[in-house]
Motif scaffolding. Structure first.
Motif, PDB file in Angstrom:
ATOM      1  N   SER A 220      -3.709 -24.850 -26.227  1.00 55.81           N
ATOM      2  CA  SER A 220      -2.958 -23.852 -25.462  1.00 55.81           C
ATOM      3  C   SER A 220      -3.708 -22.529 -25.409  1.00 55.81           C
ATOM      4  O   SER A 220      -4.474 -22.203 -26.317  1.00 55.81           O
ATOM      5  CB  SER A 220      -1.585 -23.611 -26.113  1.00 55.81           C
ATOM      6  OG  SER A 220      -0.807 -24.777 -26.116  1.00 55.81           O
ATOM      7  N   LEU A 221      -3.446 -21.803 -24.346  1.00 52.57           N
ATOM      8  CA  LEU A 221      -3.923 -20.435 -24.200  1.00 52.57           C
ATOM      9  C   LEU A 221      -2.833 -19.630 -23.508  1.00 52.57           C
ATOM     10  O   LEU A 221      -2.065 -20.179 -22.711  1.00 52.57           O
ATOM     11  CB  LEU A 221      -5.198 -20.357 -23.363  1.00 52.57           C
ATOM     12  CG  LEU A 221      -6.518 -20.786 -23.999  1.00 52.57           C
ATOM     13  CD1 LEU A 221      -7.627 -20.781 -22.951  1.00 52.57           C
ATOM     14  CD2 LEU A 221      -6.889 -19.887 -25.161  1.00 52.57           C
TER      15      LEU A 221
ATOM     16  N   TYR B 192       2.164 -12.788 -17.498  1.00 52.61           N
ATOM     17  CA  TYR B 192       1.581 -13.742 -18.435  1.00 52.61           C
ATOM     18  C   TYR B 192       1.500 -15.128 -17.798  1.00 52.61           C
ATOM     19  O   TYR B 192       2.257 -15.463 -16.878  1.00 52.61           O
ATOM     20  CB  TYR B 192       2.432 -13.831 -19.699  1.00 52.61           C
ATOM     21  CG  TYR B 192       2.671 -12.513 -20.378  1.00 52.61           C
ATOM     22  CD1 TYR B 192       3.839 -11.789 -20.144  1.00 52.61           C
ATOM     23  CD2 TYR B 192       1.729 -11.972 -21.249  1.00 52.61           C
ATOM     24  CE1 TYR B 192       4.073 -10.571 -20.753  1.00 52.61           C
ATOM     25  CE2 TYR B 192       1.952 -10.755 -21.874  1.00 52.61           C
ATOM     26  CZ  TYR B 192       3.120 -10.060 -21.618  1.00 52.61           C
ATOM     27  OH  TYR B 192       3.334  -8.854 -22.225  1.00 52.61           O
ATOM     28  N   LEU B 193       0.574 -15.927 -18.327  1.00 52.75           N
ATOM     29  CA  LEU B 193       0.508 -17.339 -17.975  1.00 52.75           C
ATOM     30  C   LEU B 193       0.300 -18.119 -19.264  1.00 52.75           C
ATOM     31  O   LEU B 193      -0.781 -18.061 -19.862  1.00 52.75           O
ATOM     32  CB  LEU B 193      -0.625 -17.620 -16.989  1.00 52.75           C
ATOM     33  CG  LEU B 193      -0.681 -19.061 -16.481  1.00 52.75           C
ATOM     34  CD1 LEU B 193       0.540 -19.356 -15.590  1.00 52.75           C
ATOM     35  CD2 LEU B 193      -1.965 -19.325 -15.710  1.00 52.75           C
ATOM     36  N   GLN B 194       1.346 -18.785 -19.710  1.00 53.72           N
ATOM     37  CA  GLN B 194       1.261 -19.641 -20.888  1.00 53.72           C
ATOM     38  C   GLN B 194       0.796 -21.007 -20.432  1.00 53.72           C
ATOM     39  O   GLN B 194       1.429 -21.629 -19.579  1.00 53.72           O
ATOM     40  CB  GLN B 194       2.632 -19.756 -21.570  1.00 53.72           C
ATOM     41  CG  GLN B 194       2.640 -20.667 -22.776  1.00 53.72           C
ATOM     42  CD  GLN B 194       1.814 -20.150 -23.924  1.00 53.72           C
ATOM     43  OE1 GLN B 194       1.857 -18.964 -24.237  1.00 53.72           O
ATOM     44  NE2 GLN B 194       1.032 -21.030 -24.550  1.00 53.72           N
ATOM     45  N   MET B 195      -0.300 -21.463 -21.002  1.00 54.36           N
ATOM     46  CA  MET B 195      -0.893 -22.729 -20.588  1.00 54.36           C
ATOM     47  C   MET B 195      -0.907 -23.673 -21.784  1.00 54.36           C
ATOM     48  O   MET B 195      -1.565 -23.402 -22.795  1.00 54.36           O
ATOM     49  CB  MET B 195      -2.319 -22.507 -20.076  1.00 54.36           C
ATOM     50  CG  MET B 195      -2.414 -21.476 -18.959  1.00 54.36           C
ATOM     51  SD  MET B 195      -4.064 -21.351 -18.238  1.00 54.36           S
ATOM     52  CE  MET B 195      -4.998 -20.771 -19.643  1.00 54.36           C
TER      53      MET B 195
ATOM     54  N   ARG C 182       3.455 -27.823 -17.567  1.00 55.11           N
ATOM     55  CA  ARG C 182       2.498 -27.434 -18.617  1.00 55.11           C
ATOM     56  C   ARG C 182       2.284 -25.921 -18.673  1.00 55.11           C
ATOM     57  O   ARG C 182       2.045 -25.374 -19.749  1.00 55.11           O
ATOM     58  CB  ARG C 182       1.144 -28.112 -18.367  1.00 55.11           C
ATOM     59  CG  ARG C 182       1.194 -29.616 -18.360  1.00 55.11           C
ATOM     60  CD  ARG C 182      -0.202 -30.223 -18.287  1.00 55.11           C
ATOM     61  NE  ARG C 182      -0.911 -29.868 -17.056  1.00 55.11           N
ATOM     62  CZ  ARG C 182      -2.081 -29.237 -17.012  1.00 55.11           C
ATOM     63  NH1 ARG C 182      -2.681 -28.880 -18.135  1.00 55.11           N
ATOM     64  NH2 ARG C 182      -2.663 -28.971 -15.850  1.00 55.11           N
ATOM     65  N   PHE C 183       2.351 -25.259 -17.530  1.00 57.79           N
ATOM     66  CA  PHE C 183       2.121 -23.808 -17.449  1.00 57.79           C
ATOM     67  C   PHE C 183       3.440 -23.096 -17.190  1.00 57.79           C
ATOM     68  O   PHE C 183       4.309 -23.613 -16.496  1.00 57.79           O
ATOM     69  CB  PHE C 183       1.149 -23.468 -16.324  1.00 57.79           C
ATOM     70  CG  PHE C 183      -0.278 -23.893 -16.545  1.00 57.79           C
ATOM     71  CD1 PHE C 183      -0.640 -24.735 -17.587  1.00 57.79           C
ATOM     72  CD2 PHE C 183      -1.274 -23.441 -15.685  1.00 57.79           C
ATOM     73  CE1 PHE C 183      -1.959 -25.129 -17.781  1.00 57.79           C
ATOM     74  CE2 PHE C 183      -2.591 -23.814 -15.852  1.00 57.79           C
ATOM     75  CZ  PHE C 183      -2.930 -24.666 -16.918  1.00 57.79           C
ATOM     76  N   THR C 184       3.537 -21.884 -17.726  1.00 57.35           N
ATOM     77  CA  THR C 184       4.715 -21.045 -17.487  1.00 57.35           C
ATOM     78  C   THR C 184       4.269 -19.626 -17.176  1.00 57.35           C
ATOM     79  O   THR C 184       3.535 -19.015 -17.959  1.00 57.35           O
ATOM     80  CB  THR C 184       5.642 -21.020 -18.712  1.00 57.35           C
ATOM     81  OG1 THR C 184       6.029 -22.354 -19.048  1.00 57.35           O
ATOM     82  CG2 THR C 184       6.889 -20.195 -18.418  1.00 57.35           C
ATOM     83  N   ILE C 185       4.719 -19.124 -16.033  1.00 55.48           N
ATOM     84  CA  ILE C 185       4.433 -17.745 -15.657  1.00 55.48           C
ATOM     85  C   ILE C 185       5.642 -16.889 -16.016  1.00 55.48           C
ATOM     86  O   ILE C 185       6.784 -17.316 -15.881  1.00 55.48           O
ATOM     87  CB  ILE C 185       4.097 -17.631 -14.153  1.00 55.48           C
ATOM     88  CG1 ILE C 185       3.617 -16.215 -13.818  1.00 55.48           C
ATOM     89  CG2 ILE C 185       5.265 -18.052 -13.276  1.00 55.48           C
ATOM     90  CD1 ILE C 185       3.071 -16.080 -12.384  1.00 55.48           C
TER      91      ILE C 185
END
Length: 124
Positions: free
Chosen positions: A17-18, A80-83, A67-70
């Motif tokens: 994750s990043l 933010y972009l949680q990946m 998988r990603f959350t903005i």
């Protein structure tokens, strides 16, 4: 004028994750839709995710959905972009963009302000 600076990129193993951040300065982005785009070598820039001015409406490309959350914090003028569950095909330079409109779109041409990008590399 709005200046956008991305951070949080790096090298990560597949499945990792990043969290990318995009900090805006110059003026508030509270009333702007924001988007994350990416561009891999030899490929066109593509939309990854978008968020409207309130944060209540979001968009995701099919390739990152689930998988990603903005998200956004208007008090911090940051998006933010949680990946999560990263894959090697997610490797690209990720750009943050601001649209002088409250609604997001997946079209890069609709965004006026752009950051310089942050590199994300996912190893297999």
């Amino acid at each position: 004028q709005v200046q956008l600076v991305e951070s949080g990129g790096g090298l990560v193993q597949a499945g990792g994750s990043l969290r990318l951040s995009c900090e805006a300065s110059g003026r508030t982005i509270s009333y702007y839709a924001m988007g994350w785009f990416r561009q891999a070598p030899g490929k066109e820039r593509e939309s990854v995710a978008g968020i409207n001015w309130t944060g209540r409406s979001t968009f995701y490309a099919d390739s990152v959905k689930g998988r990603f959350t903005i998200s956004r914090d208007n008090a911090k003028n940051t998006v933010y972009l949680q990946m999560n569950s990263l894959k090697p095909e997610d490797t690209a330079v990720y750009y943050c963009a601001a649209r002088t409109n409250i609604a997001h779109t997946p079209e890069a041409r609709d965004y006026y302000y752009w950051g310089r990008g942050t590199q994300v590399t996912v190893s297999s």
